[in-house]
Structure formats: structure tokens, C-alpha cells
Design an enzyme around this catalytic site. Structure first.
Site, short mmCIF file in Angstrom:
data_model
loop_
_atom_site.label_atom_id
_atom_site.label_comp_id
_atom_site.label_asym_id
_atom_site.label_seq_id
_atom_site.Cartn_x
_atom_site.Cartn_y
_atom_site.Cartn_z
N GLU A 171 9.95 -1.18 12.65
CA GLU A 171 9.92 0.03 11.83
C GLU A 171 10.09 1.32 12.62
O GLU A 171 9.19 2.17 12.66
CB GLU A 171 8.61 0.09 11.02
CG GLU A 171 8.38 -1.13 10.15
CD GLU A 171 7.19 -0.96 9.19
OE1 GLU A 171 6.43 0.00 9.36
OE2 GLU A 171 7.06 -1.78 8.28
N GLU A 381 7.71 -8.62 7.03
CA GLU A 381 6.39 -8.19 6.54
C GLU A 381 6.44 -7.96 5.04
O GLU A 381 7.41 -7.38 4.53
CB GLU A 381 5.92 -6.86 7.17
CG GLU A 381 5.36 -6.97 8.55
CD GLU A 381 4.92 -5.61 9.10
OE1 GLU A 381 4.44 -4.75 8.33
OE2 GLU A 381 5.08 -5.43 10.32
C1 GBH Z 1 3.67 -1.76 8.07
O1 GBH Z 1 4.13 -0.45 7.90
C2 GBH Z 1 3.33 -1.91 9.51
O2 GBH Z 1 4.37 -2.55 10.22
C3 GBH Z 1 2.01 -2.60 9.77
O3 GBH Z 1 1.63 -2.41 11.09
C4 GBH Z 1 0.99 -2.10 8.79
O4 GBH Z 1 -0.30 -2.58 9.07
C5 GBH Z 1 1.42 -2.52 7.42
O5 GBH Z 1 2.71 -2.06 7.13
C6 GBH Z 1 0.51 -2.05 6.31
O6 GBH Z 1 0.50 -0.66 6.22
O7 GBH Z 1 5.27 7.31 0.99
O8 GBH Z 1 7.54 7.83 1.45
O9 GBH Z 1 5.83 8.45 3.04
C7 GBH Z 1 3.96 0.14 6.66
C8 GBH Z 1 5.22 0.72 6.14
C9 GBH Z 1 6.08 2.79 5.57
C10 GBH Z 1 4.77 1.62 3.98
C11 GBH Z 1 5.83 4.07 4.85
C12 GBH Z 1 4.53 2.90 3.22
C13 GBH Z 1 5.31 5.08 2.77
C14 GBH Z 1 6.52 5.96 2.83
N1 GBH Z 1 4.98 1.90 5.39
N2 GBH Z 1 5.61 3.81 3.43
S1 GBH Z 1 6.28 7.50 2.02
#
Ligand code: GBH
Length: 482
Positions: A171, A381
Site C-alpha cells: 500500500e 488483504e
Molecule cells: C490495511 O490498510 C493495512 O495494510 C493494514 O496494515 C491494516 O491493519 C488494515 O488495512 C486495517 O486497517 O477514507 O479515502 O481516506 C488499510 C487501507 C486505506 C483503508 C485508506 C481505508 C481510507 C481511505 N486503508 N482507506 S479515505
């Protein structure tokens, strides 16, 4: 109401491996043992108000000492693949020099997995940059990309003979824009140009590490994991909403997909950035390096977004942690865009549960990017946090999480039946763990962790996943307890 007894189980396609995922800083603990030095997350966690409850990964799940038990747990559940990450600050405490004791931990872990019949899947970077490299500029600095390729070579020297699947970055969107723009993640900077510099140098690091690993062993399975969204316009007939969806798709998905698969940044994104006085710091040869062919694309999917140029009647959805630091949008060209709630069920993170979005996302990436490149897909994931209530024995009857897993594996099977080459689904996460800026407040595990005793208890969702793996089928819905 679900009627589990009568519904037929849907077979899993034989190509679909079922696994679980974790990340070093979220589970290992032992942050200063055997030569490990600070990563940006150790330093960030010490900033007052940065992490809910003032927590850090100092103990986490004590996986560094309990890895044998955790591998035994995975063996009991029957998981086929374990996706974990190596801590850069454990492997190269100063970001440059290999630490044999740190590498030895991952060698022992890998041998334990292989002995248990579980395929190891290694991610080189899941957000824990050595603090020593942040102090000389971090990801916005071009040299960090070169350092990353050297780090990949050091890990390969220790593990290349026993690990086939390698992911460079987890990511990069989060590393760049949560780390250097919204400031919700380490290192907590809030500077749009530095965030874009970070995004480009993360991609360059991916490309250089891929080239290096390929030159060391042409037979490795190499790839990257991206977090992606499905951005739907709230009103598909409103040009302003369509433009909001285009901009979110550009900044979340195509900023990474296009250079990797097409060797160029999207022109519309470059225009959006230029209009705001921003740019990507591309030098001669960078895009060719970033487009170095890969074998696998990892997709992390949690939810889609309904976006609009108009504010919603109720409060817009936001997934930012309630830390005490000032908030900023993570999108450098996201001004005037609002996320609308759709009335779907939400998890404890406030994220909407939208399994059909995963099917659509996989179909789109397959058609536009991976199939033309001959690259296969993995869902590296997918998972959900819920407010777990353990009974006296520590058992959690998490019927919502069980249903979440079932529906999302089902959505992957839908994509496969539509012709998409998806080879795996890895639930996030094996264990409850350190959920970044949320601390230990949010639990994603198939297995409960009691952070006082460090005891592990398989939840109902874990038992359902175990049954799906053993039966090679999407389980029918669970009957709620009377
Ligand atoms: C993952 O990232 C991670 O890889 C992991 O480490 C983590 O524990 C897991 O998810 C759970 O959180 O609302 O438009 O700002 C999370 C990916 C990316 C999901 C950003 C939520 C919100 C974007 N996240 N997204 S926004």
C-alpha cells in the site's frame, strides 16, 4: 434470517489459495531486541496524541517470541499461505547495514512455516522505515529508493532459497499520503509536495528492488500490493460528481497502476496536480524502472467510496483515527470532494461493507491492467474490525465478521467465474493486533488476543474460515444463536 442448513455450499475454485496476512510492526513487539533500531512507527508512537491511547507496537502480540505458537495456530486452521512482512529496522537497523540476528528471526519463522506445510509470502515493506533513513529525508528523498533495493538484496541473501513469493511494498498510497500528507501515519508530515515525492520514490524503490531481485533469481514470483477503491459517483448524471469519482480513482488507483503497467503517470492526474502547483519528481529512466515486469498484483480491498462534489445531508464518512493531531485530507487534489454514506452496514472502523465492490474492482483491474500484462491477481488483504465481546473463556461469537469473510470470498469466486485470474484470498488478519493510529482499539483478527495474558483464542469467524478451507467451499450463512 439466514437458513444455513438448507443453503448449498459453493465450491472454491482449486486455484484459489486461502491464507492470512499480518505485518511486522503490528504483531512482533521486541522492538529493541537483537539489534533492532527505531522505525518511523516507534518514533511516531511517542508523539503525544499521535496514536489512540498513547499505544505503540512495543509489545504488540509478542509474536517475536511466540511465532512457533502462531504457526501452530495457522496449521490448526489449515491456512495454505501466510503473508507476513520483514521489519526493515530489524534487518538493517541503520537502513544500510545488515543485522544477522534480525535476519535470523525471519529464517526461523520461515523454516517453521515450511515445516508446517504453509507457503511463506514475504512483504519487504509494510510501513516501518528505519528512523535513521527518515532523519535524512525519508521517502521524499530519492536515495531511499536505492536503499530499499539494497535492503531487498540483503533479505534475499538470507531467505531467497526458501521463499518464492515476494511483494515489494504494501500500500504505497498509505505510506505516501497518510504518512506525508494527512499525517495520520508515521512520520506524520503534512506536506502535499513531499507526499508526491514520496509516492514517486516508493514506486521507484519498487521498480529497483524488482530489478535487483530478478537479477538475483529469475524464477522468483515478484509483485506489489496496492490498496484500491471503487469510486462511484453519487449522481452518475452530475458532471461534478463524475469528476469527483475520476479524481479519487486517479489519486487512489491509477497513480500506482499506470506507471507499473503502462510506464506513464495518468495525464489527467498530472493536470490536476499542475493546477495546484504540484508535480511528480520524475527523472530520466525512472518510469522504465517502475514498469519492470512483475508476476503478481496484490489487491487490498476493504470498501468502496460513493463520492460527490456536494456535501451530504448527514456527516460525510471518514476513516481517520480520532487522534489529537490536526486533520488534513490525504488527497493532494481532493479539494471539494465528499464521501457519502450509502446506508450500507458499517464495521467498527466506519467502513461500509460492500462485497460486490471487490468483484467489480477485480474485473476492472483484470480487463484494464493485469490480463494484458499476463499478471495474476491475489487479494492480499480483506477484513473487518468489530466490537468483539469475549465470553469467560475468551471465545468471541463474531457472527458479523464470519459473514463478512463469507461474503467477500464469495465475491472473489464471482470474479473468478467471470474469468478473472485470482489465485488467492488472504484474510486480514490472523490475530488482533496494533491497528496503527487506532492502537489496540480496533480488532481485525480471526483469533482473539488477550493483551494482558497474550493468550490466543480462535473466534467463531476463525472456525468458519477453517471449515471453508477444509471443505473447499464458501460456507452457507451461519445461523444466529437463538
Ligand atoms: C490495511 O490498510 C493495512 O495494510 C493494514 O496494515 C491494516 O491493519 C488494515 O488495512 C486495517 O486497517 O477514507 O479515502 O481516506 C488499510 C487501507 C486505506 C483503508 C485508506 C481505508 C481510507 C481511505 N486503508 N482507506 S479515505
Amino acid at each position: 434470517a439466514p437458513t444455513g442448513a438448507s443453503a448449498a455450499a459453493r465450491p472454491l475454485p482449486p486455484q484459489l489459495l486461502l491464507g492470512v496476512a499480518t505485518a511486522a510492526y503490528q504483531i512482533e513487539g521486541a522492538t529493541h531486541r537483537d539489534g533492532r533500531a527505531d522505525s518511523i512507527w516507534d518514533a511516531f508512537s511517542r508523539i503525544p496524541g499521535a496514536v489512540v491511547g498513547g499505544e505503540s507496537g512495543e509489545r504488540a502480540c509478542e509474536h517475536y517470541d511466540r511465532y512457533r505458537d502462531d504457526v501452530a495456530l495457522m496449521r490448526e486452521l489449515g491456512v495454505q499461505v501466510y503473508r507476513f512482512s520483514t521489519s526493515w529496522a530489524r534487518v538493517q537497523p541503520d537502513g544500510r547495514t545488515a543485522n544477522p540476528a534480525g535476519l535470523d528471526f525471519y529464517r526461523r519463522l520461515t523454516d517453521e512455516l515450511l515445516a508446517a506445510g504453509i507457503t511463506p509470502w514475504l512483504t519487504l515493506y509494510h510501513w516501518d522505515l528505519p528512523q535513521a533513513l527518515q532523519e535524512v529525508g525519508g521517502w521524499p528523498e530519492r536515495d531511499t529508493a536505492l536503499r530499499f533495493a539494497d535492503y531487498a538484496a540483503d533479505v534475499h541473501a538470507a531467505l531467497g532459497d526458501r521463499i518464492h513469493h515476494w511483494t515489494t511494498l504494501n500500500e504505497p498510497w498509505c505510506s505516501a499520503f497518510l504518512g506525508y500528507l494527512s499525517g495520520e501515519h508515521a512520520p506524520g508530515e503534512q506536506n502535499p509536495q513531499r507526499a508526491l515525492d514520496a509516492a514517486h520514490h516508493l514506486l521507484l524503490g519498487h521498480g529497483l528492488a524488482t530489478q535487483r531481485l530478478r537479477s538475483l533469481d529469475a524464477s522468483l514470483d515478484l509483485g506489489i500490493t496496492l490498496n484500491m477503491t471503487v469510486a462511484d459517483p453519487v449522481d452518475p448524471h452530475d458532471p461534478a460528481d463524475l469528476d469527483a469519482a475520476r479524481r479519487i480513482d486517479a489519486q487512489h488507483n491509477r497513480l500506482f497502476l499506470d506507471p507499473i503497467f503502462r510506464g506513464a503517470y495518468p495525464a489527467d492526474l498530472l493536470d490536476d496536480l499542475a493546477a495546484r502547483g504540484l508535480h511528480l519528481p520524475v527523472q530520466e529512466g525512472d518510469l522504465a524502472a517502475i514498469a519492470t515486469p512483475i508476476d503478481a498484483l496484490g489487491v487490498n480491498y476493504y470498501h468502496g467510496d460513493a463520492v460527490s462534489a456536494h456535501p451530504p445531508a448527514a456527516a460525510p464518512l471518514s476513516s481517520a483515527a480520532p487522534s489529537e493531531r490536526p486533520k488534513r485530507s490525504p488527497f493532494p487534489a481532493g479539494d471539494g470532494i465528499f464521501t457519502h454514506p450509502r446506508g450500507l452496514p458499517v464495521t467498527a472502523m466506519g467502513w461500509e461493507v460492500q462485497p460486490e465492490g471487490l468483484t467489480r474492482l477485480l474485473r476492472r483491474i483484470d480487463a484494464e491492467y493485469t490480463r494484458p500484462a499476463g499478471v495474476v491477481l491475489y487479494v492480499t488483504e480483506n477484513g473487518a474490525a468489530y466490537t468483539d465481546v469475549p465470553d469467560a473463556e475468551g471465545f468471541v461469537d463474531d457472527i458479523e465478521r464470519a459473514e463478512f469473510v463469507r461474503l467477500h470470498v464469495d465475491a472473489v469466486v464471482d470474479a473468478i467465474e467471470a474469468g478473472v485470474d485470482v489465485r488467492g484470498y488472504f484474510y486480514w488478519s490472523l490475530l488482533d493486533n496494533f491497528e496503527w493510529a487506532w492502537g489496540y482499539d480496533k480488532r481485525f483478527g480471526l483469533v482473539r488476543v488477550d493483551y494482558d495474558s497474550q493468550s490466543r483464542t480462535v473466534k467463531r469467524s476463525g472456525r468458519l474460515y477453517q471449515a471453508m478451507i477444509a471443505g473447499r467451499s464458501v460456507a452457507p450463512p451461519l445461523d444466529p444463536r437463538p
